[in-house]
Scaffold this motif. Structure first.
Motif, PDB file in Angstrom:
ATOM      1  N   SER A  77      34.560  48.151  47.971  1.00 21.19           N
ATOM      2  CA  SER A  77      35.110  46.798  47.935  1.00 21.19           C
ATOM      3  C   SER A  77      35.353  46.279  49.344  1.00 21.19           C
ATOM      4  O   SER A  77      35.530  47.045  50.300  1.00 21.19           O
ATOM      5  CB  SER A  77      36.414  46.775  47.133  1.00 21.19           C
ATOM      6  OG  SER A  77      37.407  47.551  47.792  1.00 21.19           O
ATOM      7  N   LEU A  78      35.401  44.946  49.448  1.00 16.49           N
ATOM      8  CA  LEU A  78      35.686  44.327  50.737  1.00 16.49           C
ATOM      9  C   LEU A  78      37.121  44.606  51.178  1.00 16.49           C
ATOM     10  O   LEU A  78      37.405  44.721  52.374  1.00 16.49           O
ATOM     11  CB  LEU A  78      35.443  42.821  50.660  1.00 16.49           C
ATOM     12  CG  LEU A  78      33.984  42.376  50.601  1.00 16.49           C
ATOM     13  CD1 LEU A  78      33.903  40.870  50.405  1.00 16.49           C
ATOM     14  CD2 LEU A  78      33.240  42.767  51.880  1.00 16.49           C
ATOM     15  N   LEU A 139      30.936  47.117  57.210  1.00 12.29           N
ATOM     16  CA  LEU A 139      30.238  46.157  56.358  1.00 12.29           C
ATOM     17  C   LEU A 139      28.770  46.539  56.201  1.00 12.29           C
ATOM     18  O   LEU A 139      28.197  46.438  55.106  1.00 12.29           O
ATOM     19  CB  LEU A 139      30.367  44.744  56.931  1.00 12.29           C
ATOM     20  CG  LEU A 139      31.758  44.099  56.826  1.00 12.29           C
ATOM     21  CD1 LEU A 139      31.798  42.792  57.606  1.00 12.29           C
ATOM     22  CD2 LEU A 139      32.131  43.848  55.363  1.00 12.29           C
ATOM     23  N   ARG A 142      28.641  49.593  53.972  1.00 15.65           N
ATOM     24  CA  ARG A 142      28.937  49.233  52.580  1.00 15.65           C
ATOM     25  C   ARG A 142      27.725  48.636  51.905  1.00 15.65           C
ATOM     26  O   ARG A 142      27.367  49.006  50.781  1.00 15.65           O
ATOM     27  CB  ARG A 142      30.100  48.247  52.542  1.00 15.65           C
ATOM     28  CG  ARG A 142      30.378  47.649  51.154  1.00 15.65           C
ATOM     29  CD  ARG A 142      31.525  46.660  51.221  1.00 15.65           C
ATOM     30  NE  ARG A 142      31.696  46.003  49.935  1.00 15.65           N
ATOM     31  CZ  ARG A 142      31.077  44.883  49.572  1.00 15.65           C
ATOM     32  NH1 ARG A 142      30.222  44.305  50.423  1.00 15.65           N
ATOM     33  NH2 ARG A 142      31.277  44.348  48.385  1.00 15.65           N
ATOM     34  N   ARG A 143      27.065  47.720  52.586  1.00 15.61           N
ATOM     35  CA  ARG A 143      25.889  47.081  51.989  1.00 15.61           C
ATOM     36  C   ARG A 143      24.745  48.081  51.810  1.00 15.61           C
ATOM     37  O   ARG A 143      24.052  48.076  50.791  1.00 15.61           O
ATOM     38  CB  ARG A 143      25.426  45.916  52.866  1.00 15.61           C
ATOM     39  CG  ARG A 143      24.184  45.209  52.335  1.00 15.61           C
ATOM     40  CD  ARG A 143      23.882  43.962  53.119  1.00 15.61           C
ATOM     41  NE  ARG A 143      22.646  43.340  52.677  1.00 15.61           N
ATOM     42  CZ  ARG A 143      22.533  42.548  51.621  1.00 15.61           C
ATOM     43  NH1 ARG A 143      23.593  42.291  50.880  1.00 15.61           N
ATOM     44  NH2 ARG A 143      21.377  42.021  51.275  1.00 15.61           N
TER      45      ARG A 143
END
Length: 394
Positions: A77-78, A139, A142-143
């Motif tokens: 999650s962000l 980020l 995560r992606r």
């Protein structure tokens, strides 16, 4: 040209030396005044230390609370990514911040306050750079990990991206630190820009392939073990690298393709099929009767529906061809596996041959009928002539 350049370089070094000497002198003055303040105003010093410790402890407690909340969030999650900024806040930052607040709240010497605020500015520059770098890398990871099925290739791409992000952010932080120290960074920035352009032009092909490889890793037009078609090549993806992608062709050899070339062409990814569509035609002879022609679509439908992993779509008497009455059929193999697709075609074709033989229907093939004319111009029917010859022989 050499003398002006040497002169400007010496002036820059002299300016840096003067700035360093000025900072050192201010530090000495602040240290002396700090010692005098400690010996002369113990009460104010005690209050400043108390405020410093209180601010530091409160900040550390907030950091631990944020870290605890982060552990209860989903790793993809962000919120998990952004709350991770708290883990990158150092105790040194809180301590210098607390000292700045404590000195500002007490009658401390002005030189001491200025020195602490100067140090706080340097610490905050480094701290902000660390936080921005960590957020950017988190980020990206995560992606990548959210869309990746093969971690090895993704981690190769992430390693390059982390290096690029770290180099850019820490270089920017160093320039800000130098500017904050009074160093003229205009010439340095210009030099870095010219050097970057030269390196970019020299390694244009390499960087192009690297960015294409990273694009493949994140956009995922295909993955390892996917069966794809690229130009004249058909094969299974065996490896996705940062510069090249390797295919194992149907004939067994390995095909190495530059990532830039790969993205410039249309790629057919057969692995993403839920089922494979099969459109085909069959032709029967013109001697086939209308009743049989009417029944053929029903026979084809029954054959396909009875075949394992096959789905019937349609079958129609489509056209009058030169040598055949043609039927057009569409069905689907309910599997993306090419071997299953071929098994379905094999089973349907074999069943059609058996059914047509049972019903006495002949498959058409290219034929030509030769008509012979008599002297009076009338046409001799070859079929009738053959039947007459057979009666005479009997």
């Amino acid at each position: 040209m050499t003398q002006p350049q040497d002169s400007s370089a010496s002036e820059a070094l002299s300016s840096v030396e003067q700035n360093v000497q000025g900072v050192v002198q201010q530090g000495r003055t602040a240290f002396v005044e700090l010692l005098d303040w400690i010996t002369e105003d113990t009460q104010s010093v005690t209050l400043a230390l108390t405020i410093t410790l209180a601010v530091t402890i409160i900040a550390l407690l907030i950091k631990w609370g944020v870290s605890f909340a982060r552990q209860r969030t989903d790793q993809s999650s962000l919120a998990h990514v952004f709350l991770g900024s708290a883990d990158r806040m150092s105790a040194m930052t809180f301590l210098v911040l607390g000292a700045s607040v404590g000195l500002s709240a007490t009658p401390s010497p002005k030189s001491v306050q200025d020195a602490v605020w100067y140090v706080l500015g340097l610490v905050l520059i480094i701290q902000v750079a660390a936080i921005v770098r960590g957020l950017a890398i988190d980020l990206v990871q995560r992606r990548a990990l959210k869309r990746a099925d093969s971690r090895s290739a993704v981690w190769n791409g992430i390693a390059i991206i982390k290096w690029a992000i770290s180099t850019f952010i820490w270089s920017a932080a160093l320039l800000v630190l130098l500017d904050n120290a009074g160093v003229d960074i205009t010439a340095l920035i210009a030099g870095l820009g010219i050097g970057g352009i030269a390196i970019g032009l020299a390694a244009q092909g390499l960087f192009s392939d690297l960015f294409a490889g990273i694009s493949i890793l994140f956009d995922k037009p295909f993955q390892r073990d996917d069966f794809i078609e690229f130009g004249d090549f058909l094969g299974t993806v065996s490896k996705i690298g940062l510069k090249t992608t390797r295919l194992r062709s149907l004939s067994g050899e390995e095909v190495v393709i530059r990532n830039t070339n790969l993205l410039d062409e249309t790629i057919r990814n057969y692995q993403r099929l839920d089922e494979r569509r099969w459109l085909f035609q069959i032709g029967v002879t013109y001697q086939t009767g209308a009743d049989q022609l009417e029944q053929i679509p029903g026979w084809i439908k029954s054959i396909i529906e009875e075949t394992d992993q096959a789905r019937f779509e349609r079958a129609h008497f489509a056209r009058f061809a030169d040598s055949a009455l043609e039927f057009e059929i569409v069905c689907h193999a309910q599997s993306m596996d090419y071997a299953v697709f071929m098994d379905v075609r094999h089973a349907v074709n074999l069943a059609l041959v058996r059914k047509f033989a049972e019903e006495g229907i002949e498959f058409a093939y290219p034929t030509r009928t030769l008509m012979i004319a008599r002297e009076d111009g009338s046409v001799i029917d070859p079929a009738a002539s053959t039947q007459t010859q057979e009666r005479d022989e009997q």
